[in-house]
Scaffold this motif. Sequence first.
Motif, PDB file in Angstrom:
ATOM      1  N   GLU A   1       0.850  -1.194   0.000  1.00  0.00           N
ATOM      2  CA  GLU A   1       0.000   0.000   0.000  1.00  0.00           C
ATOM      3  C   GLU A   1       0.879   1.235   0.000  1.00  0.00           C
ATOM      4  OE1 GLU A   1      -3.694   0.736   2.655  1.00  0.00           O
ATOM      5  OE2 GLU A   1      -2.089   1.921   3.571  1.00  0.00           O
ATOM      6  N   LEU A   2       0.464   2.232  -0.769  1.00  0.00           N
ATOM      7  CA  LEU A   2       1.125   3.539  -0.765  1.00  0.00           C
ATOM      8  C   LEU A   2       0.220   4.505   0.000  1.00  0.00           C
ATOM      9  CD1 LEU A   2       2.630   1.990  -2.938  1.00  0.00           C
ATOM     10  CD2 LEU A   2       2.561   4.045  -4.380  1.00  0.00           C
ATOM     11  N   ASN A   3       0.778   5.119   1.031  1.00  0.00           N
ATOM     12  CA  ASN A   3       0.008   6.069   1.831  1.00  0.00           C
ATOM     13  C   ASN A   3       0.410   7.480   1.440  1.00  0.00           C
ATOM     14  OD1 ASN A   3      -1.658   7.127   3.828  1.00  0.00           O
ATOM     15  ND2 ASN A   3      -0.092   6.973   5.418  1.00  0.00           N
ATOM     16  N   LEU A   4      -0.524   8.214   0.871  1.00  0.00           N
ATOM     17  CA  LEU A   4      -0.290   9.594   0.449  1.00  0.00           C
ATOM     18  C   LEU A   4      -0.842  10.533   1.509  1.00  0.00           C
ATOM     19  CD1 LEU A   4      -1.618   9.173  -3.236  1.00  0.00           C
ATOM     20  CD2 LEU A   4       0.577   8.411  -2.251  1.00  0.00           C
ATOM     21  N   VAL A   5      -0.247  11.700   1.644  1.00  0.00           N
ATOM     22  CA  VAL A   5      -0.650  12.608   2.716  1.00  0.00           C
ATOM     23  C   VAL A   5      -0.846  14.016   2.204  1.00  0.00           C
ATOM     24  CG1 VAL A   5      -0.012  13.568   4.962  1.00  0.00           C
ATOM     25  CG2 VAL A   5       0.715  11.269   4.371  1.00  0.00           C
ATOM     26  N   MET A   6      -1.926  14.632   2.642  1.00  0.00           N
ATOM     27  CA  MET A   6      -2.037  16.087   2.537  1.00  0.00           C
ATOM     28  C   MET A   6      -2.903  16.594   3.684  1.00  0.00           C
ATOM     29  SD  MET A   6      -4.657  16.987  -0.613  1.00  0.00           S
ATOM     30  CE  MET A   6      -4.851  18.700  -0.044  1.00  0.00           C
ATOM     31  N   SER A   7      -2.904  17.906   3.885  1.00  0.00           N
ATOM     32  CA  SER A   7      -3.592  18.490   5.034  1.00  0.00           C
ATOM     33  C   SER A   7      -4.950  19.047   4.649  1.00  0.00           C
ATOM     34  CB  SER A   7      -2.765  19.644   5.630  1.00  0.00           C
ATOM     35  OG  SER A   7      -1.614  19.154   6.249  1.00  0.00           O
ATOM     36  N   ALA A   8      -5.860  18.979   5.603  1.00  0.00           N
ATOM     37  CA  ALA A   8      -7.143  19.655   5.429  1.00  0.00           C
ATOM     38  C   ALA A   8      -7.000  21.153   5.633  1.00  0.00           C
ATOM     39  CB  ALA A   8      -8.170  19.080   6.405  1.00  0.00           C
ATOM     40  N   SER A   9      -5.946  21.544   6.334  1.00  0.00           N
ATOM     41  CA  SER A   9      -5.702  22.967   6.593  1.00  0.00           C
ATOM     42  C   SER A   9      -4.749  23.530   5.547  1.00  0.00           C
ATOM     43  CB  SER A   9      -5.090  23.130   7.991  1.00  0.00           C
ATOM     44  OG  SER A   9      -4.218  24.254   8.040  1.00  0.00           O
ATOM     45  N   GLU A  10      -5.138  24.631   4.925  1.00  0.00           N
ATOM     46  CA  GLU A  10      -4.291  25.260   3.902  1.00  0.00           C
ATOM     47  C   GLU A  10      -2.945  25.680   4.491  1.00  0.00           C
ATOM     48  OE1 GLU A  10      -5.155  25.611   0.625  1.00  0.00           O
ATOM     49  OE2 GLU A  10      -3.170  26.439   0.246  1.00  0.00           O
ATOM     50  N   THR A  11      -2.981  26.290   5.657  1.00  0.00           N
ATOM     51  CA  THR A  11      -1.738  26.781   6.264  1.00  0.00           C
ATOM     52  C   THR A  11      -0.809  25.622   6.604  1.00  0.00           C
ATOM     53  OG1 THR A  11      -3.043  28.553   7.253  1.00  0.00           O
ATOM     54  CG2 THR A  11      -0.806  28.259   8.081  1.00  0.00           C
TER      55      THR A  11
ATOM     56  N   ARG B   1      -3.058   8.092 -10.453  1.00  0.00           N
ATOM     57  CA  ARG B   1      -3.247   7.723 -11.852  1.00  0.00           C
ATOM     58  C   ARG B   1      -2.088   6.861 -12.349  1.00  0.00           C
ATOM     59  NH1 ARG B   1      -1.870   8.836 -16.684  1.00  0.00           N
ATOM     60  NH2 ARG B   1      -0.269  10.354 -16.089  1.00  0.00           N
ATOM     61  N   VAL B   2      -0.862   7.287 -12.014  1.00  0.00           N
ATOM     62  CA  VAL B   2       0.322   6.579 -12.507  1.00  0.00           C
ATOM     63  C   VAL B   2       0.442   5.195 -11.864  1.00  0.00           C
ATOM     64  CG1 VAL B   2       2.855   6.585 -12.516  1.00  0.00           C
ATOM     65  CG2 VAL B   2       1.586   8.665 -13.133  1.00  0.00           C
ATOM     66  N   VAL B   3       0.137   5.105 -10.567  1.00  0.00           N
ATOM     67  CA  VAL B   3       0.209   3.803  -9.890  1.00  0.00           C
ATOM     68  C   VAL B   3      -0.797   2.842 -10.530  1.00  0.00           C
ATOM     69  CG1 VAL B   3      -0.218   2.573  -7.716  1.00  0.00           C
ATOM     70  CG2 VAL B   3       1.115   4.709  -7.732  1.00  0.00           C
ATOM     71  N   GLY B   4      -1.968   3.374 -10.838  1.00  0.00           N
ATOM     72  CA  GLY B   4      -2.932   2.646 -11.657  1.00  0.00           C
ATOM     73  C   GLY B   4      -3.227   1.222 -11.223  1.00  0.00           C
ATOM     74  N   GLY B   5      -3.384   1.013  -9.936  1.00  0.00           N
ATOM     75  CA  GLY B   5      -3.793  -0.305  -9.475  1.00  0.00           C
ATOM     76  C   GLY B   5      -2.641  -1.258  -9.191  1.00  0.00           C
ATOM     77  N   ARG B   6      -1.384  -0.810  -9.383  1.00  0.00           N
ATOM     78  CA  ARG B   6      -0.263  -1.698  -9.095  1.00  0.00           C
ATOM     79  C   ARG B   6      -0.043  -1.883  -7.596  1.00  0.00           C
ATOM     80  NH1 ARG B   6       4.595   0.705 -12.354  1.00  0.00           N
ATOM     81  NH2 ARG B   6       3.405   2.652 -12.212  1.00  0.00           N
ATOM     82  N   ALA B   7      -0.641  -1.013  -6.781  1.00  0.00           N
ATOM     83  CA  ALA B   7      -0.627  -1.173  -5.319  1.00  0.00           C
ATOM     84  C   ALA B   7      -1.873  -0.473  -4.801  1.00  0.00           C
ATOM     85  CB  ALA B   7       0.633  -0.552  -4.701  1.00  0.00           C
ATOM     86  N   ALA B   8      -2.286  -0.855  -3.628  1.00  0.00           N
ATOM     87  CA  ALA B   8      -3.420  -0.155  -3.018  1.00  0.00           C
ATOM     88  C   ALA B   8      -2.987   1.252  -2.631  1.00  0.00           C
ATOM     89  CB  ALA B   8      -3.903  -0.916  -1.780  1.00  0.00           C
ATOM     90  N   ILE B   9      -3.941   2.173  -2.678  1.00  0.00           N
ATOM     91  CA  ILE B   9      -3.650   3.558  -2.304  1.00  0.00           C
ATOM     92  C   ILE B   9      -4.497   3.939  -1.095  1.00  0.00           C
ATOM     93  CG2 ILE B   9      -3.796   5.969  -2.979  1.00  0.00           C
ATOM     94  CD1 ILE B   9      -1.782   4.780  -4.726  1.00  0.00           C
ATOM     95  N   ASN B  10      -3.819   4.532  -0.094  1.00  0.00           N
ATOM     96  CA  ASN B  10      -4.525   5.133   1.039  1.00  0.00           C
ATOM     97  C   ASN B  10      -4.145   6.602   1.071  1.00  0.00           C
ATOM     98  OD1 ASN B  10      -6.009   4.449   3.772  1.00  0.00           O
ATOM     99  ND2 ASN B  10      -4.350   5.868   4.310  1.00  0.00           N
ATOM    100  N   VAL B  11      -5.089   7.440   1.401  1.00  0.00           N
ATOM    101  CA  VAL B  11      -4.779   8.865   1.559  1.00  0.00           C
ATOM    102  C   VAL B  11      -5.034   9.274   2.999  1.00  0.00           C
ATOM    103  CG1 VAL B  11      -5.349  11.219   0.897  1.00  0.00           C
ATOM    104  CG2 VAL B  11      -5.306   9.429  -0.837  1.00  0.00           C
TER     105      VAL B  11
END
Lengths: 306, 306
Positions: A94-104, A126-136
């Motif tokens: 699994e690839l875990n991607l991260v971003m914030s709910a807060s702009e700052t 898009r690029v991973v395209g199902g080659r691994a699970a994605i979690n955000v």
Amino acid sequence: MTRIFFNEVVTRDGFQMEPEFVPTDAKVALIDALSDCGYAKIEATSFTSPKAIPMLRDAEEVMGRIRRVPGVEYAVLVPNLRGAERALESRADELNLVMSASETHNQANLRMTRAQSFAALGEVIRVVGGRAAINVSISTAFGCPMEGDVPASEVLQLAERFAGLGVRGITVCDTTGMAHPLQVQSLCEAVQRLLPPQVQLTLHFHNTRGMGLANVLAAVQAGIVRFDGSLGGLGGCPYAPGASGNIASEDAIHMLQAMGHDTGIDLDRLLAVAVQLPGIVGHAVPSQVAKAGPISRRHAAPRQPA
Amino acid sequence: MTRIFFNEVVTRDGFQMEPEFVPTDAKVALIDALSDCGYAKIEATSFTSPKAIPMLRDAEEVMGRIRRVPGVEYAVLVPNLRGAERALESRADELNLVMSASETHNQANLRMTRAQSFAALGEVIRVVGGRAAINVSISTAFGCPMEGDVPASEVLQLAERFAGLGVRGITVCDTTGMAHPLQVQSLCEAVQRLLPPQVQLTLHFHNTRGMGLANVLAAVQAGIVRFDGSLGGLGGCPYAPGASGNIASEDAIHMLQAMGHDTGIDLDRLLAVAVQLPGIVGHAVPSQVAKAGPISRRHAAPRQPA
């Protein structure tokens, strides 16, 4: 009795703030020991720049050397396309991607606007395209140390947009320990109403202000069955020096087992690993059960004085 | 929004295990500072034998010198008739009597059988005869470190028998941090069904295994509105070296206020007192909010690199 699934993040989220480099051998040995404890998932490392997080500069070696136990997923944090390629080469589940709910917070932490982060992560998906699970992982979902309140609508909108990109899971993160139980109940209910049932929803709490396990309780009451935890409670926050870090996996698992839930974890085995952690990082850790023993532990009655 | 009442026990339960004597001046100053924070009650000291608990050998002087703030009750722990006489001479508003629900713990801790303790405390209640309010703390109500499980029926029977003697309040104590939230819910509901509504019911939790605030949450959900707390989380347990002590008053109050409850406490003022506690006892304390700041605290965003 509910089946509850734990994702152990100590070697990634727990270690990344540690001042002293933990040798690769120790990381591999720790992950291998954790793999035998019954975790659903282990977030083993991060494919970030070695300059940004020197502690995790051995990500390839760690992923190459760990023993993969059937039934355990091995996840990695991935910040960008380059990280995703490295993660795929390392056979991360699994690839875990991260971003914030807060702009700052997003700009402070990731040097991008939220719009830029969403676009970049969308490209990774898009690029991973199902080659691994994605979690955000959506960080600062319960509040931002700089902005303060983060409207639930911001979290819901992000979760919905990522679900629309086909991710397998969303983790709602209380990055700096600002969540309180009523807020947890409310946001957990709202996210579950919003997301399709096949999207795995995980909650990530910190114990910065002592509310970590109360928030786990509130989340379980709201129907949540997946949690991140960090062995020993490692993983502090730069905005709360001296305070606790992530919720301690063993303390949360101990509580949920005492309540009759099935965590899949062999608690005795996990505590045997947990007591080694201070030796690995070179300092005491905030978790409690490894010190006090589980509630099932009995003590001898003192001998009566004559 | 529920009105929740806090009893601050730091100078009694919190201090009694401390290795270094806290000077009387410091105790009086601390109690006086706490008196201005909005507590319903402060358990100031204990009229036990100075040999048994040297830390509290200055009980008379402390009670004589503190400033009595209207609206705050000043309680003292009383083990026996001699202690009760001393407490009455010191104009304590409430005498807190203690015995264990566990036979083994009662004998280990009080050197009496439970039957002997009940008889002795009954005699204290009779002799005091309304000259001060009486509270009875039932310790090991959620488990005994030596016996293990303590049947709820033992706790209920003790509570009912003391209520029958006309006590004003009963405190149900998780003396060594063995309670978990489901058990808290169940016992709180059972005690409330049993006791007449005019009997004040207080819950006393320890954070020994990290479940303290989760148990507070479960108790509030079950209708409990009175809690003991110890500033800084002081007050360890001899059976859990290195583990946390009582729930930290400021952490519990912070959580309940965040949830919208009215604790009557001026949290900023309380945190200003809490940050002085490590200096008073000479070591770091386990509480979190005094280190991390309340969730309302804002941090400046970092300056962006060029």
